[in-house]
Design a protein around this motif. Sequence first.
Motif, short mmCIF file in Angstrom:
data_model
loop_
_atom_site.label_atom_id
_atom_site.label_comp_id
_atom_site.label_asym_id
_atom_site.label_seq_id
_atom_site.Cartn_x
_atom_site.Cartn_y
_atom_site.Cartn_z
N GLY A 11 -20.42 55.49 -20.82
CA GLY A 11 -21.33 55.63 -22.04
C GLY A 11 -20.42 55.43 -23.27
O GLY A 11 -20.93 54.79 -24.28
N VAL A 12 -19.22 55.41 -23.21
CA VAL A 12 -18.36 54.93 -24.48
C VAL A 12 -18.52 53.43 -24.51
O VAL A 12 -18.41 52.86 -25.81
CB VAL A 12 -16.76 55.24 -24.32
N THR A 13 -18.44 52.58 -23.38
CA THR A 13 -18.37 51.27 -23.54
C THR A 13 -19.81 50.70 -24.01
O THR A 13 -19.88 49.27 -24.28
CB THR A 13 -18.05 50.48 -22.35
N THR A 14 -20.77 51.48 -23.63
CA THR A 14 -22.33 51.03 -23.92
C THR A 14 -22.57 50.70 -25.40
O THR A 14 -21.96 51.44 -26.34
CB THR A 14 -23.31 52.18 -23.57
N GLY A 15 -23.07 49.43 -25.45
CA GLY A 15 -23.38 49.11 -26.85
C GLY A 15 -21.95 48.26 -27.75
O GLY A 15 -22.27 48.25 -28.88
N THR A 16 -21.20 47.96 -27.04
CA THR A 16 -19.82 47.62 -27.45
C THR A 16 -19.75 46.07 -26.79
O THR A 16 -20.68 45.88 -25.63
CB THR A 16 -18.60 48.33 -27.24
N ASN A 17 -18.81 45.22 -27.20
CA ASN A 17 -18.44 44.08 -26.56
C ASN A 17 -17.26 44.21 -25.67
O ASN A 17 -16.53 43.15 -24.96
CB ASN A 17 -17.78 43.05 -27.49
N VAL A 18 -16.97 45.56 -25.23
CA VAL A 18 -15.76 45.75 -24.39
C VAL A 18 -16.40 45.98 -22.89
O VAL A 18 -17.19 46.86 -22.56
CB VAL A 18 -15.11 46.94 -24.93
N GLN A 19 -15.71 45.43 -22.05
CA GLN A 19 -16.14 45.56 -20.65
C GLN A 19 -15.35 46.52 -19.98
O GLN A 19 -14.10 46.86 -20.04
CB GLN A 19 -16.02 44.38 -19.92
N LEU A 20 -15.92 47.31 -18.77
CA LEU A 20 -15.39 48.47 -18.22
C LEU A 20 -14.75 48.06 -17.01
O LEU A 20 -15.71 47.60 -16.04
CB LEU A 20 -16.15 49.76 -18.06
N VAL A 21 -13.36 48.09 -16.55
CA VAL A 21 -12.92 47.81 -15.52
C VAL A 21 -12.23 49.18 -15.08
O VAL A 21 -11.38 49.80 -15.82
CB VAL A 21 -11.84 46.76 -15.42
N VAL A 22 -12.27 49.49 -13.86
CA VAL A 22 -11.77 50.99 -13.38
C VAL A 22 -10.40 50.80 -12.98
O VAL A 22 -10.28 50.07 -11.73
CB VAL A 22 -12.75 51.78 -12.44
N GLY A 23 -9.40 51.23 -13.19
CA GLY A 23 -8.30 51.51 -12.54
C GLY A 23 -8.28 52.47 -11.51
O GLY A 23 -8.63 53.63 -11.51
N GLN A 24 -7.86 51.84 -10.04
CA GLN A 24 -8.09 52.89 -8.94
C GLN A 24 -6.90 53.14 -8.28
O GLN A 24 -5.79 52.51 -8.19
CB GLN A 24 -8.82 52.02 -7.88
N ALA A 25 -6.92 54.40 -7.92
CA ALA A 25 -5.61 55.22 -7.34
C ALA A 25 -5.41 54.62 -5.77
O ALA A 25 -5.61 55.68 -4.93
CB ALA A 25 -5.42 56.64 -7.34
N THR A 26 -5.46 53.44 -5.37
CA THR A 26 -5.29 53.05 -4.24
C THR A 26 -4.09 53.70 -3.60
O THR A 26 -3.81 53.93 -2.25
CB THR A 26 -4.98 51.45 -3.78
N TYR A 27 -2.94 53.91 -4.31
CA TYR A 27 -1.66 54.34 -3.85
C TYR A 27 -1.87 55.85 -3.24
O TYR A 27 -1.05 56.44 -2.58
CB TYR A 27 -0.61 54.33 -5.11
N ARG A 28 -3.03 56.46 -3.54
CA ARG A 28 -3.17 57.94 -3.11
C ARG A 28 -3.74 58.09 -1.77
O ARG A 28 -3.60 58.89 -1.01
CB ARG A 28 -4.01 58.82 -4.21
#
Length: 682
Positions: A352-369
Amino acid sequence: MKISVMMALRVPTLVRTALVTALLVGAGLLAQAPQPTSAPPTTVPVAVQAACPVDPATPKRQFRGMWVASVANVDWPSRTGLTVAQQQAEYRSWLDLAVTNRMNAVIVQIRPTADAFWPSTYEPWSHWLTGTQGQNPGYDPLGFMVAEAHARNLEFHAWFNPYRVANHADLSRLVSTHPARRNPSWVETYGGQLYYNPGIPAVRAFVQDAMMDAVSRYDIDGVHWDDYFYPYPVSGVSFPDQDTFAQYGAGFSNINDWRRNNVNLLVQEMGQKIHAAKSWVSFGISPFGIWRNASTDPLGSRTSGLQSYDSIYADTRRWVKQNWVDYIAPQIYWHIGHPAADYAELVRWWSGVTTGTNVQLVVGQATYRSGASGQDPAWQNAGELTSHFTLNRSYPQVVGDIHFSAKDVRANRIGAMARVVADHYSRPALLPVPLARGGAAPGAPTLSSATRGSGGVTLTWQRPTTGTTTGYAVYRLPGDGPVDACALADSRHLIATVRASGATGTYLDTTAAAGSTYRYLVTALHRLHHESAPSAARTVPGDGSGAFSVIVDNTTTGGFTASANWGTSTFLSTRYGSNYRFANPQSVSDVAWFSATIPATGSYRVEVWYPADPGYNSATPHLVATSTGNVTVTVDQRSGGGQWRTLGTYSLAAGTRQVVGVSRWTAGTGYVIADAVRITRL
């Protein structure tokens, strides 16, 4: 990187190809393939892509990265004191791991503690390289790292920590020439570590200049920061910058707003400097996953964890809304359903925060867990991590993921990473095009030859004559004939990306089955990942060694299985063999399966036979168990029966298994029919 505490049904290939081909021929966009005068493969013109259905499991574009941490020798180098050859071999192995897992980016820490992994004109050599701060490692690590990443067509994002000076509190342990020793008034001790004071304007200017030194001198693709701005709070201890606030805090009524403004200025100014120097370099930040909780701020997420806005003075939401960064990669390091910080809620909130912006959302994943001892029970489930990626498909704002960290990708505990690759990285992917950054696709390359040899199929092409090309995408389609206008809509047929070098490009397809016929196409890629129109295709015929065809009837012993819900009929004479099976549609998983022994992994044409009747089902689902997962094709069984009808051409794995299923799960009315299938190797 801080370890935080807290089936779309496809249009049948038969119908789609026929419709698209008819339209394109009528429009003059498809022509008869020219006949070669000698042995070279046929060149097949390619149609312009239309609006096409895509498979969410094989997206055309997706950011797939992993963090390679150098601080404390977390990932690379594995320890100090390695020889140059050992360091370089280790680094290459990390890149090879990324390629094996079909990633397309690495985020490598090159300024972990106010030091450098390159011959910086501002800061000393990092002691994480040699064990001695300021000691030349004997080569230029950053230059080497960028070149090796690009040789594999991996994006290289340079990971910097702006303010951390040392993981200890002894200024005298720093090399004598260190800027922190020359400017001790810049430094504060907090929580047993040394930090540059973010409130001093000279500090902000200096750290920006130190980072820009790498941006201006090296061919990096991105600047990346993690979640270290002001340090994470120590209980009962305030960061000692009250004197700095008194000196520089004019216009602010409280120290917290002033601290946030200091970080905001760092972010805003750095983004401007990066793009002024090199417009194509991306600027991304990976903050702590929670901005603010809704209980504190109605704009916040439905969470109850530490708030980066209040604790480390990182107003991450503002950075997005002001378009100060190109991508945001929040560290959403919790499982789905976590009581304080639910992964699903945070993906929803950040989308929702990135919607309507020029910023793309990439998720940091806790693969270490995943599979690690001491973690929540949810992380002992091998399906937890892959379920994050499946959930992400519901949010188009999510363009990819980054795994923390490289050693955990390699560890693959409980097979969690392998599940991600199988479920979500089954094909390569192009990187997303940055929003509002300009650029244009280059012209199409010319695929000059495709030649089958003992090691596979060798492709050769010429660089486009127009536009800027930094790489190529290579596609392989099974079979021959005109290219479906939708064939390149997702990555089902993408087999590789190749870095551009010189006037020509080459690729050896070692996975091409000897007995299969293929069509190859190549596209050119811009620095910002705009993709050109495809080259004309070249068809490479099979060598005849793979001749194979099998028919499985519903009466074939061991070849057909169905529940008692499926009846048997001889009513229609257009059946295949002595009878056929029928069932009423229901919203249940009750599939009638045809099994076959596939002699070798390769491309196969799959066909079905059924007797047609106007009262039969208009959308009978047929499942094809391909080597990369089930594909569903609907067939109108009211007409077109009494003959072989093509479902499509698919990659099938070798072995005896259920290959084609007819499902009762359809919204249509009328019986669904299972009669016979034919599988032919191409």
